[in-house]
Design a protein around this motif. Structure first.
Motif, short mmCIF file in Angstrom:
data_model
loop_
_atom_site.label_atom_id
_atom_site.label_comp_id
_atom_site.label_asym_id
_atom_site.label_seq_id
_atom_site.Cartn_x
_atom_site.Cartn_y
_atom_site.Cartn_z
N LYS A 23 0.86 -1.19 0.00
CA LYS A 23 0.00 0.00 0.00
C LYS A 23 0.90 1.24 0.00
CE LYS A 23 -4.06 1.60 2.54
NZ LYS A 23 -3.57 2.80 3.19
N GLY A 24 0.62 2.18 -0.89
CA GLY A 24 1.45 3.40 -0.94
C GLY A 24 2.23 3.48 -2.24
N ILE A 25 2.44 2.35 -2.93
CA ILE A 25 3.14 2.40 -4.22
C ILE A 25 2.18 1.99 -5.32
CG2 ILE A 25 5.06 1.52 -5.61
CD1 ILE A 25 6.64 0.99 -3.11
N GLU A 26 2.18 2.76 -6.40
CA GLU A 26 1.37 2.39 -7.57
C GLU A 26 2.18 2.68 -8.83
OE1 GLU A 26 -1.59 5.26 -9.03
OE2 GLU A 26 -1.24 6.44 -7.20
N GLU A 27 1.73 2.11 -9.95
CA GLU A 27 2.40 2.36 -11.23
C GLU A 27 1.45 3.06 -12.19
OE1 GLU A 27 5.47 -0.44 -12.80
OE2 GLU A 27 4.37 -1.88 -11.57
N ARG A 28 2.01 3.97 -12.97
CA ARG A 28 1.21 4.65 -13.99
C ARG A 28 2.01 4.73 -15.29
NH1 ARG A 28 -2.21 9.65 -11.40
NH2 ARG A 28 -2.51 8.75 -9.32
N PRO A 29 1.30 4.86 -16.43
CA PRO A 29 2.02 5.03 -17.70
C PRO A 29 2.90 6.28 -17.68
CG PRO A 29 -0.29 4.59 -18.07
CD PRO A 29 -0.15 4.83 -16.60
N LEU A 30 3.65 6.49 -18.73
CA LEU A 30 4.73 7.48 -18.74
C LEU A 30 4.28 8.90 -18.38
CD1 LEU A 30 7.72 7.82 -19.27
CD2 LEU A 30 7.20 8.32 -21.65
N LEU A 31 5.15 9.55 -17.65
CA LEU A 31 5.00 10.97 -17.34
C LEU A 31 5.08 11.75 -18.65
CD1 LEU A 31 5.18 13.39 -15.26
CD2 LEU A 31 7.66 13.13 -15.44
N LEU A 32 4.10 12.64 -18.90
CA LEU A 32 4.16 13.44 -20.13
C LEU A 32 4.69 14.83 -19.87
CD1 LEU A 32 0.92 12.54 -22.10
CD2 LEU A 32 3.23 11.65 -22.37
N ARG A 33 4.21 15.44 -18.77
CA ARG A 33 4.67 16.80 -18.49
C ARG A 33 4.41 17.14 -17.04
NH1 ARG A 33 0.41 20.60 -18.46
NH2 ARG A 33 -1.56 19.60 -18.98
N LEU A 34 5.02 18.24 -16.63
CA LEU A 34 4.82 18.73 -15.26
C LEU A 34 4.37 20.17 -15.32
CD1 LEU A 34 8.08 17.09 -14.18
CD2 LEU A 34 6.02 16.83 -12.77
N ASP A 35 3.50 20.52 -14.41
CA ASP A 35 3.13 21.92 -14.27
C ASP A 35 3.22 22.23 -12.79
OD1 ASP A 35 2.16 24.43 -14.31
OD2 ASP A 35 0.20 23.94 -15.15
N SER A 36 4.26 22.95 -12.41
CA SER A 36 4.55 23.12 -11.00
C SER A 36 4.60 21.74 -10.34
CB SER A 36 3.53 24.07 -10.37
OG SER A 36 3.90 24.33 -9.06
N ASN A 37 3.80 21.51 -9.30
CA ASN A 37 3.93 20.21 -8.62
C ASN A 37 2.93 19.17 -9.11
OD1 ASN A 37 5.98 21.42 -7.27
ND2 ASN A 37 5.28 20.82 -5.23
N THR A 38 2.29 19.43 -10.24
CA THR A 38 1.36 18.43 -10.78
C THR A 38 2.02 17.68 -11.94
OG1 THR A 38 -0.46 19.91 -10.23
CG2 THR A 38 -0.97 18.07 -11.71
N ALA A 39 1.96 16.35 -11.83
CA ALA A 39 2.50 15.49 -12.89
C ALA A 39 1.34 14.96 -13.73
CB ALA A 39 3.26 14.33 -12.26
N TYR A 40 1.51 15.00 -15.07
CA TYR A 40 0.46 14.51 -15.98
C TYR A 40 0.98 13.26 -16.69
CZ TYR A 40 -1.79 18.96 -15.12
OH TYR A 40 -2.40 20.03 -14.51
N PHE A 41 0.16 12.22 -16.73
CA PHE A 41 0.60 10.94 -17.27
C PHE A 41 -0.12 10.62 -18.59
CE2 PHE A 41 1.03 10.99 -12.69
CZ PHE A 41 2.36 10.62 -12.53
N LYS A 42 0.44 9.63 -19.29
CA LYS A 42 -0.03 9.26 -20.62
C LYS A 42 -1.49 8.77 -20.64
CE LYS A 42 2.03 6.97 -24.60
NZ LYS A 42 3.00 5.98 -25.05
#
Ligand code: FAD
Ligand code: NAP
Length: 453
Positions: free
Chosen positions: A241-260
């Motif tokens: 619990k606490g670790i997850e996987e997501r598809p590739l990081l596409l971009r960052l906007d300040s502290n928000t990460a956006y994924f594929k």
């Protein structure tokens, strides 16, 4: 130059030391003169922990990328030397997955075990800057710099062995918006202590060993969560619990990460676990291997002898992606040293025969379908090389342990380091840890040995 061969070894990590040790144990009438250059102040290569990152005290790229609390990620029984077992060194059985310092001690024990003081062949604090092959005289000019004295010198050698490692020049991909990120960004090469990320939401880029271990380390030492983002394939473990996987990081906007997959998440720190680049900046272009991480690089006979230039006198060691490590390096060292000394029956072969052999391995490499194939491939490579020199690292039996280890990881990524393996050389069954890896916070040898039952 006299007729006596003169060998230059570049690097005193596990590979360079294996070569040096083999030369020092060979018969005097065939033994070449050997000089080993090491830019650090001691031997051990990556196994020397350092707090330094970036550049070292001399402005040289810092070599080491191991961290506090790093434990072996493979069973020690898979890297055990047949002629210097863990029982030989520690005099009592120890568990299968030792912390970093315990493995370094084992290596050092082997290097100091013989009558010959290997240190006398090594020029410490000395970086190799330039290696050129001279066609007419069929030898190499090597320029090195004594970092303490700031003085460069030039020497001539009949053979060169490149043993500088493959995990020291970090691969740092760019992601849009990364410059706007407000938290800490680091490559795994600069990671030193997971406690730094206590209470944080960590984004881990990559899907291989560093990604897996850094995500687990961070959680173990108190991070709030970790998202691992993959490019080709998720790791697919049953994460705590606490670790997850997501598809590739596409971009960052300040502290928000956006994924594929269209999702996004707020994160506090980014760990780029994006691997390394092969780098041999000191070699002239025609001597320089051009490759990324692979199970068998192109243009190398027995994965060591450079076929494209260098007159059959330039060797690389430890270039392959590594399941087997210490025993593969030892096998390569025995083969390389004996090849140079001219004591392998049937060698040297013609250029055409060597090329055909290398191409055969590369063709096999291209058919590999995943970790279990890779393990068998590497075991076959070691079996082939060790048979040529009469060494017995039992690569096929060790491969069976690697297959089990892969299954253990798939079954439970948290407990795979709590499993016990049996030495193929001594029959010793490793004791288990009293407290599990997950609960073990003291990585000292004393704590590790006491922690076994
Ligand atoms: P290195 O250990 O990298 O040694 C190369 C040496 O060359 C260094 O001492 C360096 O200072 C020197 N050098 C480099 N350039 C020059 C120059 N121009 N002039 C002079 N000297 C130079 N393997 C395992 O079996 N188990 C593990 O648990 C494990 N954990 C790892 C964890 C991390 C984070 C990493 C990155 C690797 C790990 N490995 C592990 C794999 C590791 O690559 C091998 O164990 C081993 O260290 C490789 O030995 P080497 O001699 O090829 O290279
Ligand atoms: P690695 O095995 O080469 O893996 C690099 C990872 O980075 C791959 O998943 C790769 O993805 C990814 N990647 C590369 N470029 C990328 C990009 N532009 N975008 C997204 N992902 C990218 O390197 P490593 O994991 O650092 O392992 C290196 C060595 O260190 C191994 O020998 C390992 O055993 C050792 N190690 C040991 C321990 C330990 O616990 N003892 C811990 C850490 C590391 P693709 O699959 O898509 O290429």
């Amino acid at each position: 130059m006299s007729d006596r061969k003169r060998v230059c070894i570049i690097g005193a990590g596990p590979c360079g030391m294996a070569a040096l040790r083999n030369f020092s144990q060979s018969a005097l009438d065939v033994r070449p003169e050997v000089v080993c250059y090491e830019k650090q102040n001691t031997w051990g290569g990556l196994w020397n922990f350092t707090w330094l990152t970036g550049t070292d005290e001399y402005g040289e790229p810092c070599h080491g990328g191991q961290y506090k609390h790093l434990w072996s990620n493979g069973p020690k029984e898979c890297l055990e030397f047949p002629d210097y077992t863990f029982d030989d060194h520690f005099r009592c059985p120890i568990p299968s997955f030792p912390p970093r310092a315990v493995l370094r001690e084992y290596l050092e024990g082997r290097w100091t075990n013989g009558d010959d003081d290997l240190r006398k062949y090594i020029k410490f604090n000395t970086v190799v800057r330039n290696v050129v092959y001279n066609d007419a005289s069929q030898n190499f000019t090597v320029v090195s710099t004594d970092l303490k004295a700031g003085v460069s010198s030039t020497e001539v050698f009949s053979h060169v062995i490149v043993a500088v490692g493959i995990f020291n020049v970090p691969n740092k991909p760019h992601f849009d918006g990364i410059d706007t990120f407000e938290g800490r960004i680091m490559h795994s090469h600069d990671f030193r202590d997971a406690k730094e990320f206590k209470g944080q939401r960590v984004l881990v880029v990559g899907a291989s060993y560093s990604a897996e271990d850094l995500a687990m380390q961070c959680l173990k030492f108190g991070a709030k969560s970790a998202i691992c983002t993959w490019r080709t394939k998720p790791m697919g473990f049953k994460w705590p619990k606490g670790i997850e996987e997501r598809p590739l990081l596409l971009r960052l906007d300040s502290n928000t990460a956006y994924f594929k997959d269209g999702s996004s998440a707020k994160v506090d720190a980014i760990l780029l676990c994006t691997g390394y680049r092969y780098a041999f900046p000191f070699l002239e272009d025609r001597l320089r291997l051009q490759s990324g991480l692979t199970m068998y690089p192109d243009d190398l006979y027995k994965a060591t002898l450079w076929l494209r230039s260098g007159g059959g006198r330039l060797f690389y060691m430890g270039l392959q992606d590594q399941y087997f490590s210490y025993t593969m390096f030892e096998t390569e060292a025995i083969w390389t040293c004996r090849y140079i000394m001219g004591t392998i029956p049937g060698e040297p072969k013609s250029q055409a025969e060597m090329r055909a052999d290398a191409e055969n391995w590369v063709a096999r490499r291209k058919e590999l379908k995943g970790p279990h194939d890779d393990i068998d491939f590497q075991a076959d490579f070691i079996a082939d090389l060790s048979a040529a020199v009469g060494y017995k690292p039992e690569a096929k039996k060790v491969a069976d342990m690697f297959h089990k280890w892969e299954h253990d990881k798939d079954a439970d990524i948290v407990s795979y380091r709590d499993q016990s393996f049996q030495s193929v050389f001594t029959g010793t069954v490793a004791p288990t840890l009293k407290s599990t890896w997950w609960r073990a916070f003291d990585d000292s040898k004393e704590a590790f040995v006491k922690n076994s039952e």
